[in-house]
Motif scaffolding. Sequence first.
Motif, PDB file in Angstrom:
ATOM      1  N   LYS A  98      -4.085   9.924  -3.820  1.00  0.00           N
ATOM      2  CA  LYS A  98      -3.258   9.204  -2.872  1.00  0.00           C
ATOM      3  C   LYS A  98      -1.667   9.217  -3.698  1.00  0.00           C
ATOM      4  CE  LYS A  98      -2.501   6.345   0.165  1.00  0.00           C
ATOM      5  NZ  LYS A  98      -2.999   6.748   2.048  1.00  0.00           N
ATOM      6  N   TYR A  99      -1.739   9.145  -4.753  1.00  0.00           N
ATOM      7  CA  TYR A  99      -0.407   8.972  -5.577  1.00  0.00           C
ATOM      8  C   TYR A  99       0.236  10.210  -4.987  1.00  0.00           C
ATOM      9  CZ  TYR A  99       2.803   9.289  -9.692  1.00  0.00           C
ATOM     10  OH  TYR A  99       3.732   9.362 -10.593  1.00  0.00           O
ATOM     11  N   ILE A 100      -0.198  11.668  -5.176  1.00  0.00           N
ATOM     12  CA  ILE A 100       0.310  12.800  -4.450  1.00  0.00           C
ATOM     13  C   ILE A 100       0.743  12.763  -2.999  1.00  0.00           C
ATOM     14  CG2 ILE A 100       0.045  15.267  -4.257  1.00  0.00           C
ATOM     15  CD1 ILE A 100      -1.758  15.173  -6.840  1.00  0.00           C
ATOM     16  N   GLU A 154      -0.200  16.149 -12.526  1.00  0.00           N
ATOM     17  CA  GLU A 154      -0.200  16.387 -13.894  1.00  0.00           C
ATOM     18  C   GLU A 154      -1.391  15.306 -14.287  1.00  0.00           C
ATOM     19  OE1 GLU A 154       2.032  15.041 -17.923  1.00  0.00           O
ATOM     20  OE2 GLU A 154       3.005  16.167 -16.565  1.00  0.00           O
ATOM     21  N   GLU A 155      -1.220  14.056 -13.694  1.00  0.00           N
ATOM     22  CA  GLU A 155      -2.387  13.034 -13.783  1.00  0.00           C
ATOM     23  C   GLU A 155      -3.865  13.350 -13.190  1.00  0.00           C
ATOM     24  OE1 GLU A 155      -2.543  10.151 -15.562  1.00  0.00           O
ATOM     25  OE2 GLU A 155      -0.554  11.122 -16.396  1.00  0.00           O
ATOM     26  N   HIS A 156      -3.658  14.050 -12.143  1.00  0.00           N
ATOM     27  CA  HIS A 156      -4.733  14.562 -11.340  1.00  0.00           C
ATOM     28  C   HIS A 156      -5.636  15.795 -11.904  1.00  0.00           C
ATOM     29  CE1 HIS A 156      -6.938  16.452  -7.743  1.00  0.00           C
ATOM     30  NE2 HIS A 156      -7.394  15.170  -7.648  1.00  0.00           N
ATOM     31  N   GLY A 157      -4.409  16.681 -12.397  1.00  0.00           N
ATOM     32  CA  GLY A 157      -5.059  17.695 -13.368  1.00  0.00           C
ATOM     33  C   GLY A 157      -5.686  17.576 -14.553  1.00  0.00           C
ATOM     34  N   ASP A 180       6.801  14.435  -6.948  1.00  0.00           N
ATOM     35  CA  ASP A 180       6.864  13.738  -8.238  1.00  0.00           C
ATOM     36  C   ASP A 180       5.590  14.656  -9.071  1.00  0.00           C
ATOM     37  OD1 ASP A 180       6.231  12.430 -10.736  1.00  0.00           O
ATOM     38  OD2 ASP A 180       6.347  10.277  -9.609  1.00  0.00           O
ATOM     39  N   PRO A 181       5.993  15.353  -9.943  1.00  0.00           N
ATOM     40  CA  PRO A 181       5.201  16.308 -10.802  1.00  0.00           C
ATOM     41  C   PRO A 181       4.111  15.350 -11.390  1.00  0.00           C
ATOM     42  CG  PRO A 181       7.256  16.034 -11.816  1.00  0.00           C
ATOM     43  CD  PRO A 181       7.468  15.514 -10.605  1.00  0.00           C
ATOM     44  N   PRO A 199       0.819  -1.379   0.235  1.00  0.00           N
ATOM     45  CA  PRO A 199       0.028   0.129   0.050  1.00  0.00           C
ATOM     46  C   PRO A 199       0.837   1.430   0.086  1.00  0.00           C
ATOM     47  CG  PRO A 199      -0.124  -0.919   2.310  1.00  0.00           C
ATOM     48  CD  PRO A 199       0.759  -2.097   1.431  1.00  0.00           C
ATOM     49  N   LYS A 200       2.197   1.303   0.111  1.00  0.00           N
ATOM     50  CA  LYS A 200       2.979   2.574   0.290  1.00  0.00           C
ATOM     51  C   LYS A 200       3.609   2.574  -1.079  1.00  0.00           C
ATOM     52  CE  LYS A 200       2.205   3.410   4.556  1.00  0.00           C
ATOM     53  NZ  LYS A 200       1.382   4.459   4.980  1.00  0.00           N
ATOM     54  N   ASP A 201       3.273   1.877  -2.306  1.00  0.00           N
ATOM     55  CA  ASP A 201       3.927   1.889  -3.536  1.00  0.00           C
ATOM     56  C   ASP A 201       3.191   2.997  -4.345  1.00  0.00           C
ATOM     57  OD1 ASP A 201       5.139   1.872  -5.727  1.00  0.00           O
ATOM     58  OD2 ASP A 201       5.253  -0.121  -5.934  1.00  0.00           O
ATOM     59  N   SER A 202       3.466   3.946  -4.465  1.00  0.00           N
ATOM     60  CA  SER A 202       2.820   5.003  -5.360  1.00  0.00           C
ATOM     61  C   SER A 202       2.408   4.664  -6.674  1.00  0.00           C
ATOM     62  CB  SER A 202       3.540   6.322  -5.214  1.00  0.00           C
ATOM     63  OG  SER A 202       4.491   6.504  -5.814  1.00  0.00           O
TER      64      SER A 202
END
Length: 327
Positions: free
Chosen positions: A106-108, A119-122, A114-115, A64-67
């Motif tokens: 969650k990735y963020i 970018e993916e969220h946006g 990590d940009p 669960p800690k792997d983004s």
Amino acid sequence: MLNKQTLTVVIVSVLCCAAVQVDGAKPVKKDGGGNHMQRGIQLAQEKHFDAAADEFGKAIQQNPKDSRGYANRGTAYRHGARAAMAAGDSEGASTRYQSALADFAKYIELAPKDPSGYEEHGQTLSELKQYDAALADFNKALELKPDDLNAVKFRGFAEIGLNQWDKAVADFSAVIQKKADDLQSYDRRALAYRSMKNYDAAIADYTFLITKNPNDMEATTKRGYTYSLAQQYENAIADYQAVLKVNPQDNDTFQRLQYAQSMLAAKNASPSPTPPIASPTPEEEKRLMDKISPLYIGIGVVALVIIAVLVRLLTRGKAEPTSHRIR
């Protein structure tokens, strides 16, 4: 819930410009979740996006800690949302988009420097037409990585969504300067130019696209429409006719052709001359002078005398006004 029309517009403007695909995921570690991650990538490549999301979910459970698990599952959800959108399932698309947003958030959280996460969220927010929030994400991504052309390009899309045409032109121009073969940036910049009524610049971009691909009927149609807006109807007609030669059943283009032809005809029509005001003939002048007879002149003189007498009688005995001027 998203309606079908909204989602269809998103497909046209965003679908072909995703920055990070599932099949471009980072290499997977051999430890926890690796097999599920690889299986998820394979399923995504086969366009089985829901199944891919399930595999990425299993990988997340094991690590669960792997983004990367959240990044990949979020991307699978977004692709699944697009597929649902194309099938007319707006409710299914909305559910998958929300799941994608949660995964990218969650990735963020796990990789705030990590940009790609921003970018993916946006990008997902843009597809949901939440352009203001998307701009904040793209600006954050560019703060972390100023030379990220994908973030610049996606920001341009959001700016178009907000009718910020000049900013969109600047962003797409920046992409083109570094990546001259990015044809989509020419297309979107042309739209921004056209919306600013800079028709010559828009026509130049569409012409570039047509030069690169003479069979690009979409660019030809858009250039024809821009010619029409610029009242260059002859050029618009030529472009519409070229499109109809390839697709005679294109009713929209046929109607635009008819409009351009009618406007050209009206433009070329000679205006009707204004009839000159005719001068009176000598006979008409004589009749006019005959009406001014000595009798009428006499009556007028008598009337003026009577008026003068009445005025004198009314003003007799009144004091003359004094002047207030300082001497």
